[in-house]
Design an enzyme around this catalytic site. Structure first.
Site, PDB file in Angstrom:
ATOM      1  N   ASP A   1     -22.795   0.065  -2.843  1.00 56.15           N
ATOM      2  CA  ASP A   1     -21.449   0.635  -2.975  1.00 56.15           C
ATOM      3  C   ASP A   1     -20.598  -0.167  -3.951  1.00 56.15           C
ATOM      4  O   ASP A   1     -19.923   0.389  -4.822  1.00 56.15           O
ATOM      5  CB  ASP A   1     -20.755   0.683  -1.606  1.00 56.15           C
ATOM      6  CG  ASP A   1     -21.574   1.438  -0.578  1.00 56.15           C
ATOM      7  OD1 ASP A   1     -22.496   2.171  -0.979  1.00 56.15           O
ATOM      8  OD2 ASP A   1     -21.290   1.293   0.624  1.00 56.15           O
TER       9      ASP A   1
ATOM     10  N   SER B   1       0.850  -1.182   0.000  1.00 56.18           N
ATOM     11  CA  SER B   1       0.000   0.000   0.000  1.00 56.18           C
ATOM     12  C   SER B   1       0.888   1.235   0.000  1.00 56.18           C
ATOM     13  O   SER B   1       1.627   1.475   0.972  1.00 56.18           O
ATOM     14  CB  SER B   1      -0.906   0.011   1.239  1.00 56.18           C
ATOM     15  OG  SER B   1      -1.345   1.332   1.471  1.00 56.18           O
TER      16      SER B   1
ATOM     17  N   LEU C   1     -17.632   7.639   1.243  1.00 53.16           N
ATOM     18  CA  LEU C   1     -17.512   7.670  -0.219  1.00 53.16           C
ATOM     19  C   LEU C   1     -17.023   6.322  -0.761  1.00 53.16           C
ATOM     20  O   LEU C   1     -16.542   6.217  -1.887  1.00 53.16           O
ATOM     21  CB  LEU C   1     -16.590   8.810  -0.659  1.00 53.16           C
ATOM     22  CG  LEU C   1     -17.072  10.209  -0.250  1.00 53.16           C
ATOM     23  CD1 LEU C   1     -16.069  11.273  -0.665  1.00 53.16           C
ATOM     24  CD2 LEU C   1     -18.446  10.540  -0.854  1.00 53.16           C
ATOM     25  N   SER C   2     -17.137   5.300   0.078  1.00 57.34           N
ATOM     26  CA  SER C   2     -16.909   3.909  -0.345  1.00 57.34           C
ATOM     27  C   SER C   2     -15.482   3.589  -0.768  1.00 57.34           C
ATOM     28  O   SER C   2     -15.249   2.938  -1.785  1.00 57.34           O
ATOM     29  CB  SER C   2     -17.881   3.516  -1.466  1.00 57.34           C
ATOM     30  OG  SER C   2     -19.177   3.523  -0.959  1.00 57.34           O
ATOM     31  N   SER C   3     -14.539   4.027   0.062  1.00 52.89           N
ATOM     32  CA  SER C   3     -13.156   3.635  -0.223  1.00 52.89           C
ATOM     33  C   SER C   3     -12.993   2.123  -0.077  1.00 52.89           C
ATOM     34  O   SER C   3     -12.213   1.510  -0.806  1.00 52.89           O
ATOM     35  CB  SER C   3     -12.179   4.378   0.688  1.00 52.89           C
ATOM     36  OG  SER C   3     -12.462   4.123   2.037  1.00 52.89           O
TER      37      SER C   3
HETATM   38  C1  GLA Z   1     -23.724   2.350   3.478  1.00 52.73           C
HETATM   39  C2  GLA Z   1     -23.894   0.913   2.976  1.00 52.73           C
HETATM   40  C3  GLA Z   1     -24.790   0.867   1.736  1.00 52.73           C
HETATM   41  C4  GLA Z   1     -26.104   1.606   2.002  1.00 52.73           C
HETATM   42  C5  GLA Z   1     -25.856   2.982   2.593  1.00 52.73           C
HETATM   43  C6  GLA Z   1     -27.110   3.688   2.998  1.00 52.73           C
HETATM   44  O1  GLA Z   1     -23.033   3.101   2.521  1.00 52.73           O
HETATM   45  O2  GLA Z   1     -22.619   0.362   2.660  1.00 52.73           O
HETATM   46  O3  GLA Z   1     -25.003  -0.461   1.359  1.00 52.73           O
HETATM   47  O4  GLA Z   1     -26.939   0.850   2.820  1.00 52.73           O
HETATM   48  O5  GLA Z   1     -25.007   2.916   3.729  1.00 52.73           O
HETATM   49  O6  GLA Z   1     -27.869   4.016   1.896  1.00 52.73           O
END
Ligand code: GLA
Length: 393
Positions: free
Chosen positions: A177, A73, A130-132
């Site tokens: 996500d 990393s 933001l889904s890292s």
């Molecule tokens: C997080 C979860 C998603 C979704 C959102 C709420 O980001 O990872 O799957 O449930 O919360 O919309």
């Protein structure tokens, strides 16, 4: 720096840290995401409308002719390795659990994974909603299939990544996500039916007219995981209660706004509030898609504002800082819609802003937020990008 330049730098790091095995070096990326509308609907079999953003995890990999995965990393300047013959989770280097889980599940699904050396680096803000983590999971899966040379359907890939997060990392998230991190498309939002996984790419308004601005409150409440699980079980309680009157429903997704108002008084008051959010939010997503297709951007903005009020008052997953950031944005001329995005309790807001109002937004919102909270926020003006793709080296 372009994606290609970032990948080339990572290739140098890869060689410095692990040496060159002589095999072909392959680069890939997977995107972070922002959800435009449809919050806390994915685990209710409902609808969501996220977009992949121009913040991503970049990975380069090279087969190593061993039964070992080596990871470097660049962000943590640290490396780790594990054997393909015994993949277990690691309590110390917890960032490696995302690749570990994904590769374990790829193998369990029957894919022939070969040993490889990997170097990675990301610019999706961490712990900001933001889904890292999804970008790391999806990026790992995508790179692995390219290096190991097996076919991998993208929908199968993102389902597997969600399962890795649920069962290996231990976070009970829905499918949104990972799905958008893998299948997002440049200049489009993605309308996803989280039950059937049917999806439709919805063109976003032109970038020279409207911008998506993300504001990071820079706060994250510890209670997000427990509150998330609590909301999920309240939704299940709601379904069980409503099934007495609507025996065919399987999830809140199956309940219309009218049916809900007819039967809601039979539910526990708190459970009813939670369900009311989900039922109306599903409708708002469908309405948003129509508004975007019709070019009715101001209606879409109103739906975003309603979504925030509902998350704040009914679902109760907002917080003081998110509410403040949204209020400051909504007070600015040219802001079409503003809402919290993601699980809540901190993290980010998403704002749809007229392009000519962005400068004023950037000059006012962060400063006023800092004045009132003492916290310096981060602001990103984003564009919708592709989800998971190979980067030509
Ligand atoms: C997080 C979860 C998603 C979704 C959102 C709420 O980001 O990872 O799957 O449930 O919360 O919309």
């Amino acid at each position: 720096m372009s994606l290609k330049q970032r990948a080339q730098l990572l290739r140098e790091k890869l060689f410095n840290v692990f040496g060159d095995t002589g095999e072909k070096v392959i680069a890939a990326k997977a995107a972070g995401r922002v959800n435009l509308i449809g919050e806390h609907t994915d685990y209710n079999d409902g609808f969501v409308l996220p977009m992949a953003i121009d913040r991503e995890m970049v990975l380069v990999g090279q087969a190593n002719q061993e039964r070992v995965i080596r990871l470097y990393s660049a962000d943590f300047d640290t490396s780790a390795e594990f054997s393909l013959d015994n993949i277990v989770s690691d309590a110390e280097d917890t960032w490696t659990n995302y690749p570990r889980g994904v590769i374990k599940l790829l193998m369990e699904a029957g894919h022939r994974v070969v040993g490889m050396n990997v170097a990675m680096s990301g610019n999706v803000p961490q712990a900001a909603g933001l889904s890292s983590s999804a970008a790391l999971e999806v990026g790992t899966a995508y790179l692995t299939h390219l290096v190991s040379r097996f076919e991998l359907d993208k929908v199968e890939m993102v389902q597997l990544c969600q399962r890795a997060e649920n069962t290996f990392v231990g976070v009970n998230c829905g499918i949104m996500d990972q799905f958008i991190s893998g299948l997002g498309r440049k200049d489009h939002a993605l309308f996803l039916d989280c039950r059937s996984l049917d999806y439709e790419l919805v063109p976003l308004p032109a970038g020279d007219e409207y911008k998506i601005v993300i504001c990071n409150t820079a706060v994250k409440r510890g209670l997000v995981d427990s509150a998330y699980n609590e909301r999920r079980s309240q939704c299940e309680q709601g379904v069980a209660g409503l099934q007495q009157f609507l025996p065919d429903i399987k999830a809140l997704r199956d309940v219309t706004v009218n049916e809900f108002s007819q039967y809601k008084d039979n539910l526990d008051e708190l459970v009813a509030k939670r369900c009311q959010h989900v039922v109306a939010e599903n409708q708002r997503v469908e309405d948003s898609v129509v508004a975007l297709k019709d070019g009715d951007i101001s209606h879409f903005g109103q739906l975003m504002n309603q979504s925030h009020a509902s998350l704040r008052d009914l679902y109760e997953v907002s917080c003081r800082e998110l509410d403040l950031m949204v209020e400051l944005a909504q007070a600015i001329d040219g802001v079409v819609g503003a809402r919290m995005t993601g699980a809540g309790f901190g993290g980010c807001t998403v704002n749809l802003v007229k392009a000519d109002a962005v400068e004023g937004f950037l000059a006012q919102v962060p400063e006023k937020y800092e004045e009132k909270t003492g916290i310096t926020p981060e602001v990103y003006v984003c564009t919708a990008m592709d989800g998971a793709v190979e980067i030509g080296l």
